[in-house]
Design an enzyme around this catalytic site. Structure first.
Site, mmCIF file in Angstrom:
data_model
loop_
_atom_site.group_PDB
_atom_site.id
_atom_site.type_symbol
_atom_site.label_atom_id
_atom_site.label_comp_id
_atom_site.label_asym_id
_atom_site.label_seq_id
_atom_site.Cartn_x
_atom_site.Cartn_y
_atom_site.Cartn_z
ATOM 1 N N GLU A 69 41.910 41.513 39.381
ATOM 2 C CA GLU A 69 41.987 41.078 40.507
ATOM 3 C C GLU A 69 40.335 40.882 41.224
ATOM 4 O OE1 GLU A 69 44.297 39.551 42.351
ATOM 5 O OE2 GLU A 69 45.572 40.009 40.998
ATOM 6 N N TYR A 81 44.336 41.707 50.497
ATOM 7 C CA TYR A 81 44.862 41.161 49.610
ATOM 8 C C TYR A 81 45.065 41.956 48.339
ATOM 9 C CZ TYR A 81 45.455 38.546 45.170
ATOM 10 O OH TYR A 81 45.802 38.205 43.806
ATOM 11 N N ASP A 121 46.117 35.559 49.391
ATOM 12 C CA ASP A 121 44.687 35.180 48.691
ATOM 13 C C ASP A 121 44.571 33.833 49.386
ATOM 14 O OD1 ASP A 121 46.101 33.648 46.981
ATOM 15 O OD2 ASP A 121 45.234 34.184 45.253
ATOM 16 N N CYS A 144 49.338 23.026 43.844
ATOM 17 C CA CYS A 144 49.021 23.127 45.486
ATOM 18 C C CYS A 144 47.338 23.328 45.731
ATOM 19 C CB CYS A 144 49.620 23.952 46.148
ATOM 20 S SG CYS A 144 49.791 23.394 48.033
#
Length: 345
Positions: A36, A119, A137, A191
């Site tokens: 991450e 996040y 995020d 998206c």
């Protein structure tokens, strides 16, 4: 037509379409944390080799906490934003001191560690511990702002709070890990910021307000960014006849702190100014060997370096540190200077 369920339809789409990524093959909170942090500001494909190399060298929290900072910088070289890995080591040391060398097991505890924000804490807590918390995020901000046709700038606290609240309302308590991964995956694939044409495959299409209102390409909105500060610099590629090159360490505070760099002067210097500075350093150039190099540009998050450098063959090294090619391999040199390495020899 079947009944629509945001979470069920999204998870079904994810299970049929998800990418195979190495950090999705584990529930180890440390490995998830490493991925991450690396994925912040960096493309997935670029992260993969770094992730595998980092874990091979530092497989546990204890290894990270005890690592030599030079090794950390070298493992991170090319990823940029080096403060990320420095904060990781600080957090690892806190894990040793406060949590017996383990990653803490709750969202609240995770968020207390250096470099772990909302996040990242949500991602680790939900992916590793299945805690039902959102992981919002940039991908999620984009998906939900479109789904709700939210016209608030998504980088404002009000918009982030509204989006996080919506995610909580649809997040299934029994599968928060899969749900959060699915929402992130949707934003990373269908998206995306420039992929409005791929709406046809979206599991949320029939209920997306931006699609219905033909606003997909207009959202999300963001507050205008301030112009980046421009700095002129004169890098000096100082080399010796036997193939050594000068490097110096940057200050322990500020941009690229603690990393190795090519010596550089502030501003755009002339060959005569370069010669005078080198003389003051006790580093004498071979006559006629101050050669201009092509212009180079490097963009950081808040500043742009405009660089016009010189390659200088020197006969005395003065007080500077010179390194062989093999010695340089062990040092972390920022990618800002890559453009000049091709002119070494």
């Amino acid at each position: 037509m079947k009944d629509f369920s945001f979470s069920k339809d999204l998870i079904l789409w994810y299970e049929e379409n998800k990418r195979s990524l190495p950090w999705r093959e584990t529930t180890d909170p440390y490995k998830i944390w490493v991925s991450e942090i690396m994925l912040q500001q960096t493309r997935v494909e670029a992260v993969k080799p770094y992730y595998m190399r980092f874990l091979a060298a530092l497989p546990t929290v204890q290894d990270l906490a005890n690592a030599d900072p030079e090794l950390l910088n070298k493992l991170w070289q090319g990823l940029g934003y080096y403060s990320r890995v420095r904060n990781m080591q600080k957090a690892a040391k806190e894990c040793l001191a406060l949590y017996q060398g383990k990653m803490p097991g709750t969202y609240k505890e995770l968020q207390s560690l250096p470099g772990i924000g909302e996040y990242t804490a949500g991602a680790i807590a939900s992916f590793a511990y299945k805690e039902p918390v959102p992981a919002v995020d940039g991908n999620v901000l984009r998906v939900i702002s479109r789904y709700l046709a939210l016209e608030l700038p998504v980088d404002t606290p009000r918009a982030k709070e509204q989006i996080a609240g919506f995610v909580r309302s649809v997040l299934p308590k029994d599968r928060p890990d899969v749900f959060n991964q699915a929402l992130i995956e949707l934003g990373a694939t269908l998206c995306g910021p420039d992929r409005a044409a791929r709406c046809g495959g979206c599991p949320l299409l029939g209920h997306c307000q931006a699609f219905e209102k033909e606003m997909t390409e207009l959202l999300p909105k963001r507050t205008p960014k301030k112009p980046k500060r421009v700095e002129e610099r004169t890098p000096l590629l100082l080399v010796t006849e036997d193939g050594k090159m000068a490097l110096c360490k940057r200050p322990e505070k500020g941009l690229l702190q603690g990393l190795w760099e090519i010596p550089a002067l502030e501003g755009k210097a002339t060959p005569e100014e370069v010669g005078r500075v080198l003389k003051s350093w006790g580093c004498l150039p071979v006559p006629g060997e101050i050669q201009p190099l092509p212009h180079a540009r490097h963009v950081f998050s808040h500043v742009v370096w405009e660089m016009d450098g010189y390659r200088v063959l020197v006969e005395t090294t003065g007080g500077l540190s010179f390194f062989t090619k093999e010695e340089r391999k062990a040092l972390a040199v920022p990618s800002a200077f890559k453009a000049y390495f091709r002119y070494l020899f």
